[in-house]
Design an enzyme around this catalytic site. Sequence first.
Site, PDB file in Angstrom:
ATOM      1  N   ARG A  41      33.536  20.923  32.731  1.00 58.49           N
ATOM      2  CA  ARG A  41      32.962  19.793  33.462  1.00 58.49           C
ATOM      3  C   ARG A  41      31.766  20.264  34.294  1.00 58.49           C
ATOM      4  O   ARG A  41      31.896  21.163  35.125  1.00 58.49           O
ATOM      5  CB  ARG A  41      34.012  19.145  34.382  1.00 58.49           C
ATOM      6  N   ARG A  68      11.467   5.937  43.999  1.00 60.84           N
ATOM      7  CA  ARG A  68      12.508   6.864  43.570  1.00 60.84           C
ATOM      8  C   ARG A  68      12.147   7.394  42.193  1.00 60.84           C
ATOM      9  O   ARG A  68      12.284   6.691  41.184  1.00 60.84           O
ATOM     10  CB  ARG A  68      13.873   6.165  43.558  1.00 60.84           C
ATOM     11  N   ALA A  80      18.956   5.547  54.943  1.00 61.51           N
ATOM     12  CA  ALA A  80      19.985   6.485  54.496  1.00 61.51           C
ATOM     13  C   ALA A  80      19.409   7.896  54.483  1.00 61.51           C
ATOM     14  O   ALA A  80      18.194   8.087  54.477  1.00 61.51           O
ATOM     15  CB  ALA A  80      20.484   6.103  53.101  1.00 61.51           C
ATOM     16  N   GLU A  97      18.890   8.796  61.064  1.00 64.89           N
ATOM     17  CA  GLU A  97      18.182   8.159  59.956  1.00 64.89           C
ATOM     18  C   GLU A  97      17.594   6.814  60.358  1.00 64.89           C
ATOM     19  O   GLU A  97      16.480   6.462  59.952  1.00 64.89           O
ATOM     20  CB  GLU A  97      19.115   7.997  58.754  1.00 64.89           C
ATOM     21  N   GLU A 101      13.592   6.446  59.991  1.00 66.59           N
ATOM     22  CA  GLU A 101      13.059   5.566  58.955  1.00 66.59           C
ATOM     23  C   GLU A 101      12.599   4.216  59.488  1.00 66.59           C
ATOM     24  O   GLU A 101      11.758   3.567  58.860  1.00 66.59           O
ATOM     25  CB  GLU A 101      14.089   5.378  57.843  1.00 66.59           C
ATOM     26  N   GLU A 124      28.998  13.524  45.499  1.00 66.62           N
ATOM     27  CA  GLU A 124      28.416  12.894  46.684  1.00 66.62           C
ATOM     28  C   GLU A 124      29.350  11.838  47.265  1.00 66.62           C
ATOM     29  O   GLU A 124      29.839  10.964  46.557  1.00 66.62           O
ATOM     30  CB  GLU A 124      27.084  12.231  46.359  1.00 66.62           C
ATOM     31  N   GLU A 148       8.327   9.053  51.642  1.00 62.59           N
ATOM     32  CA  GLU A 148       8.548   8.236  52.833  1.00 62.59           C
ATOM     33  C   GLU A 148       7.245   7.761  53.479  1.00 62.59           C
ATOM     34  O   GLU A 148       7.242   6.782  54.221  1.00 62.59           O
ATOM     35  CB  GLU A 148       9.391   9.017  53.843  1.00 62.59           C
TER      36      GLU A 148
END
Length: 208
Positions: A41, A68, A80, A97, A101, A124, A148
């Site tokens: 895996r 992205r 995030a 964050e 942001e 995650e 960003e």
Amino acid sequence: MTIKDTAEEWEVRATETPFTGKKTSVRTDDVVMPDGTVARRDYQVHPGSVAVLALDDQGRALVIRQYRHPVRHKLWEIPAGLLDVPGENPLHAAQRELYEEAHVKAEDWRVLTDVYTTPGGCDEAVRIFLARDLSEAEGQRFEVEDEEADMELSRVPVDELVRGVLAGELHNNCLVVGVLALTAARAGEGLDALRPAEAPWPARPFEA
């Protein structure tokens, strides 16, 4: 019947890390299956993340639009970011964050929900917070860079976000989970019944 995820760890005969990046890595494990066979895996090892569904006094959610590269899209998202260090308090990371942001702070914090984003190929874990009683943060804005630097910031009614999610127009995992969880919480016991901001998080343990 109570439906609840449970921790479990199958035997690993061998493990290696064929790739190590700046923030994440790839691990290969040889895992013993229930019938005794061994299967390989591959998965991404991730430090974990936090996300913030921030609601203003008009019931609008604070959202950002960011490029992205892996999916070749500009996505509407909620603020995030990564947990910077192992054991970092996720509330502190979420507050950071939101400041970085959106240059916003919040007085009321709750845990909205906890998720594994893609458990078939990545470890995650994300904690999504609900933040209310917003105001502009003090001091200078955080200096952004890379993707960003091109971000757009907006405040959108939650009903419009729900419409976009169900129409297949909004795709970011944390935004989708966050706005639908918010809608469910409102229809259920209410937002004040949500878990406290420093509720335990077994996926990424921390000290309050």
